[in-house]
Design an enzyme around this catalytic site. Structure first.
Site, PDB file in Angstrom:
ATOM      1  N   ILE A   1       0.852  -1.202   0.000  1.00 28.06           N
ATOM      2  CA  ILE A   1       0.000   0.000   0.000  1.00 28.06           C
ATOM      3  C   ILE A   1       0.882   1.245   0.000  1.00 28.06           C
ATOM      4  O   ILE A   1       1.671   1.465   0.920  1.00 28.06           O
ATOM      5  CB  ILE A   1      -0.935   0.008   1.229  1.00 28.06           C
TER       6      ILE A   1
ATOM      7  N   GLU B   1       1.089   4.247   1.142  1.00 21.64           N
ATOM      8  CA  GLU B   1       0.378   5.128   2.084  1.00 21.64           C
ATOM      9  C   GLU B   1       0.784   6.592   1.970  1.00 21.64           C
ATOM     10  O   GLU B   1       0.059   7.498   2.370  1.00 21.64           O
ATOM     11  CB  GLU B   1       0.574   4.644   3.536  1.00 21.64           C
TER      12      GLU B   1
ATOM     13  N   ASP C   1     -21.791  31.052 -19.949  1.00 21.41           N
ATOM     14  CA  ASP C   1     -22.798  32.093 -19.973  1.00 21.41           C
ATOM     15  C   ASP C   1     -22.267  33.207 -20.868  1.00 21.41           C
ATOM     16  O   ASP C   1     -21.056  33.333 -21.059  1.00 21.41           O
ATOM     17  CB  ASP C   1     -23.032  32.602 -18.543  1.00 21.41           C
TER      18      ASP C   1
ATOM     19  N   ASP D   1     -27.251  30.730 -12.784  1.00 21.55           N
ATOM     20  CA  ASP D   1     -26.214  29.781 -13.192  1.00 21.55           C
ATOM     21  C   ASP D   1     -25.853  28.791 -12.091  1.00 21.55           C
ATOM     22  O   ASP D   1     -25.193  27.779 -12.365  1.00 21.55           O
ATOM     23  CB  ASP D   1     -24.927  30.536 -13.590  1.00 21.55           C
TER      24      ASP D   1
END
Length: 859
Positions: free
Chosen positions: A281, A283, A325, A599
């Site tokens: 793993i 980490e 927009d 929006d």
């Protein structure tokens, strides 16, 4: 309910109200039944829930299980080290997302604080929270509309609605009923909660409060929209599952293999499995990825792009479509005079100053904003159209004349007229207004009328708002009246529009070069949207979809339309949500820009919501993932470049981490399968992981962007983090690190020396392999390497930390290693440098094979 389609009388009757207003008892009863005029809140996660969700990552759970098992076996120090790694990673995740969304608070701030109502024909000022459906509200200039209102009476009432509807111009209100399918921006008989009364006055009846208002519906949509998981998070979750499955497979195999073959003691097997978990793993990877993203946030902030959540940095790099927009995003959000049409007899090739003087004089004097000749347009505020005209004449030698009389503008007759005294003692009448009205009052021949109508139509086709200008000389005795306007002389026309930003035009071009599509979604009119779309360089500008067209499309039909339509006009918040959703269903990674309240839901729904920092509403900024501090669309393309660079560096870092993690796991697996003692203890494995994480892992995050990074297409959002080639490299590099290092170490007689040599081999191999990872297939040692000072700093830090462990007795005891001889150090160095050379040779061969295949495909 669509109240705009009813007459004012029908609305009052339906609501059981009257022009006198509701009496006190009725109001109190309705307030108790219907509730306050406020927006409902969504339950927020508690602090412990916000922290806890960062500890439920699959690999973090596996590490916590490993720590518990260590504690059960009595290895409390190792348990503490593993738990410390888990806690640090979890806290980093919590801190980076600590800023909770505050969209609801922003919406609340838009609601009016107080309102003037009629109750039994008596005026009363009440808190906006206490308003109920049926209340008669009085509106005046400067008021924030406190609820949704059906207007009953208007007096030159003008309301600014751009934040709600996307309209660039304030709306003149009236009281007549409208068609049922009238778009939100054209509902001129309605006043909506949160909008601003710019001029005039009006009276209306409340038809909706709280969550039932248009803003309330946006609030509901905003709360119901689930925030999209970023591509990086999705890919990291996928990667975690792959690592977990591989780890479980190894553990199950090893448990059966070692138990059946060697009859291994359960305590030894448990320690070995824990060592395997800690080895395989990575980490330290979450912390490194967080650091790289954090650096990206800082870099973008310097580029005026403020990113609110770190994973959004990488999302920018994978964006395939930007939905923008129009007003204030692609355009300046300032009405500007862009065309002037003079009488037909004036040659456009040689316009003299006096030819324009009549038009500019009317602009400078037939207005209400400028009260003194010394005032500049920049100092003024008010009606956007008048500001545009005054800005146009600001730097021109136009006289300012005191008004003697005026007819104020009204939507009923569509013009404004002012009278001024000349130095000769005569008076002059200036008029501005709708061209068709002025033409009816002007003395013109048929050819002149045709000329002016054709010019006005041409400007309108460009999406411009057209104003006419006319004048008339009056005698000293003539008084101003509507009849006085007969016999006007046409002075000219002006085309006014909210023009695109030059930087936006350039940015759209750059986006297209990078393979990123751009679509405009606006509340403005269709013709205006198409005109702006052509100017900024959108791909498909011959056709636009209006909101009412979207309403008639099914979700499947809309998915097809969004592939070939780049302009959407007269849209509502619901339309924007549907468009963004349709694009996402087509597999697009969608960026949505905007500045208005309307929006906000689409900003939240999009993979990356981008709000305007200067002119954007508070609601849009809080709903977005990124805020443009300079309101510059061009900043988005710079952010896309930075996002791509960051993803490249993330990928390099992952490709660096995983072979070394697998190499450590292979060492443990080999020991278990051969029934030999563990070559490295969990603490030694954690030291290797920690020292390389602290030093080497961060260096790749500072790599500069490739010169051609904005010339390649966006990566496939469905593509896994690890390609087939990446997996191939991970496997063979892990074997290159493991096998020679293990064989060299096993030549030593004592286990302590073996562990020391193995630990040093892995650390040095990672240092050389980090250099390999600078470039995927190109040579790693190049000029660009000098631009990344972090590489040299990281190598120096690694040398210091590893030197302390190898040569300081206390550190040796803590890690469990010993001193090595010079010959042992040399053998380790030659071995690890050999790994670097082998990887560089493999990259060269792979690049040639790919080029050959590419030529075959073209042929």
């Amino acid at each position: 309910m669509k109240w705009h389609k009813y007459t004012a009388d029908d609305t009052l009757q339906t609501l059981n109200s009257s022009t006198k207003g509701l009496d006190r008892e009725t109001r109190e009863q309705k307030l108790e039944q219907e509730g306050k005029n406020i927006l409902s809140e969504k339950n927020q996660l508690k602090t412990w829930q916000k922290i806890g969700k960062h500890f439920v990552d699959l690999l973090m759970i596996v590490l916590m299980v490993a720590a518990v098992l260590k504690g059960i076996t009595g290895s409390y120090v190792e348990m503490g080290i593993i738990l410390a790694v888990v806690i640090i990673n979890g806290l980093i995740g919590y801190l980076q997302e600590r800023k909770a969304e505050e969209s609801l608070n922003g919406l609340k701030q838009m609601m009016g604080q107080e309102a003037v109502i009629l109750s039994g024909s008596i005026r009363k000022t009440v808190d906006s929270e206490a308003l109920v459906v049926g209340d008669i509200v009085l509106l005046k200039s400067g008021d924030v509309v406190p609820a949704d209102i059906r207007l009953i009476e208007t007096h030159d009432l003008v309301i600014e609605e751009s934040a709600l509807t996307g309209e660039s111009l304030p709306v003149e209100k009236q009281t007549k009923m409208l068609e049922e399918d009238t778009p939100l921006g054209d509902r001129t008989n309605m006043a909506f909660s949160g909008t601003l009364v710019q001029d005039g006055s009006g009276i209306g009846v409340i038809v909706a409060v709280g969550d039932e208002t248009e803003i309330g519906q946006i609030n509901s949509a905003l709360q119901s929209v689930e925030k999209q998981t970023t591509p990086l998070i999705r890919k990291m979750n996928q990667l975690n599952k792959q690592i977990f499955k591989g780890l479980i497979g190894f553990i199950v195999f090893l448990v059966f293999f070692t138990t059946l073959r060697h009859g291994m003691d359960i305590n030894i097997l448990l320690s070995s499995v824990i060592a395997l978990i800690v080895a395989v793993i990575p980490e330290g990877l979450p912390a490194v990825l967080t650091m790289i993203l954090s650096m990206g946030v800082k870099e973008m902030a310097e580029e005026k792009a403020i990113v609110k959540s770190m994973p959004a940095v990488e999302t920018l790099g994978s964006m395939t479509v930007i939905c923008s927009d129009k007003t204030g995003t692609l355009t300046k959000n300032e009405m500007t005079v862009v065309d002037i049409i003079l009488p037909e007899q004036v040659s456009k090739e040689s316009v003299a100053l006096e030819d324009e003087l009549a038009v500019t004089s009317i602009m400078n004097n037939c207005q209400d904003l400028k009260l003194e000749g010394s005032q500049s347009a920049e100092e003024l505020s008010g009606n956007p159209t008048e500001l545009a005209l005054l800005k146009f004449v600001d730097d021109k030698p136009v006289p300012f004349m005191v008004k003697k009389d005026k007819i104020p503008f009204s939507s009923a007759y569509k013009y404004m007229a002012t009278v001024h005294e000349l130095t000769t003692g005569e008076k002059v009448l200036f008029v501005k207004g709708a061209p068709e009205v002025l033409l009816e009052k002007a003395q013109l021949s048929n050819s002149e009328t045709s000329y002016w109508k054709a010019q006005a139509a041409e400007l309108a086709q460009k999406g411009q708002r057209v104003l006419g200008f006319a004048l008339k000389h009056l005698s000293k005795e003539q008084e101003l009246s509507h009849e006085t306007l007969e016999g006007l002389t046409m002075a000219g026309l002006a085309g006014i529009i909210d023009p695109p930003k030059e930087s936006a035009i350039k940015a759209v071009k750059e986006a297209h070069q990078a393979g990123v599509g751009v679509k405009m979604i606006t509340g403005d009119h269709k013709d205006t949207a198409i005109a702006i779309g052509k100017q900024i360089g959108l791909n498909h500008t011959a056709y636009a979809l209006e909101g009412k067209d979207v309403d008639h499309l099914s979700d499947e039909e809309l998915q097809k339309q969004v592939k070939t339509v780049d302009i959407f006009a007269r849209t509502t918040p619901e339309h924007k949500l549907r468009i963004v959703s349709a694009l996402q269903k087509n597999g697009e990674v969608v960026g949505m820009t905007g500045d208005g309240v309307n929006d906000a839901p689409a900003l939240k729904k999009a993979d990356i919501g981008i709000a305007m920092g200067i002119k954007g509403s508070e609601v849009s900024k809080q709903a977005a993932d990124m805020v443009l501090a300079d309101d510059n669309f061009a900043t988005i393309t710079r952010a896309v470049k930075e996002g791509r660079r960051i993803f490249d560096n993330l990928k390099k870092t992952i490709n660096f981490f995983l072979p070394t993690a697998l190499a450590q796991g292979l060492i443990v697996i080999f020991a278990l399968m051969t029934n030999l003692p563990l070559p490295l203890t969990p603490v030694q494995i954690l030291w290797v992981n920690m020292v390389t994480t602290i030093t080497l892992s961060y260096a790749l995050g500072f790599e500069p962007a490739n010169e051609k990074i904005m010339e390649r297409a966006p990566r496939d959002p469905k593509a896994p983090m690890l390609s087939g080639y990446s997996i191939f490299r991970i496997v063979y590099v892990s074997l290159l690190i493991t096998v020679p290092a293990y064989l060299i170490a096993m030549q030593a007689e004592s286990q302590l020396v073996q562990q020391t040599m193995l630990l040093q081999s892995i650390v040095l191999a990672q240092a050389f392999y980090m250099l390999n990872c600078r470039e995927l297939l190109d040579p790693s040692i190049n000029k660009a390497m000098l631009k990344n000072k972090a590489i040299f700093i990281s190598l120096a830090c690694l040398a210091v930390l590893q030197g302390v462990v190898l040569f300081v007795p206390i550190a040796q005891q803590a890690i469990g290693i010993t001193v090595l001889t010079s010959s042992q150090h040399i053998s380790i160095l030659l071995n690890t440098f050999g790994i670097f050379l082998i990887v560089e040779l493999e990259k060269l061969i792979t690049k040639k094979i790919r080029k050959k295949k590419a030529k075959e495909v073209v042929a």
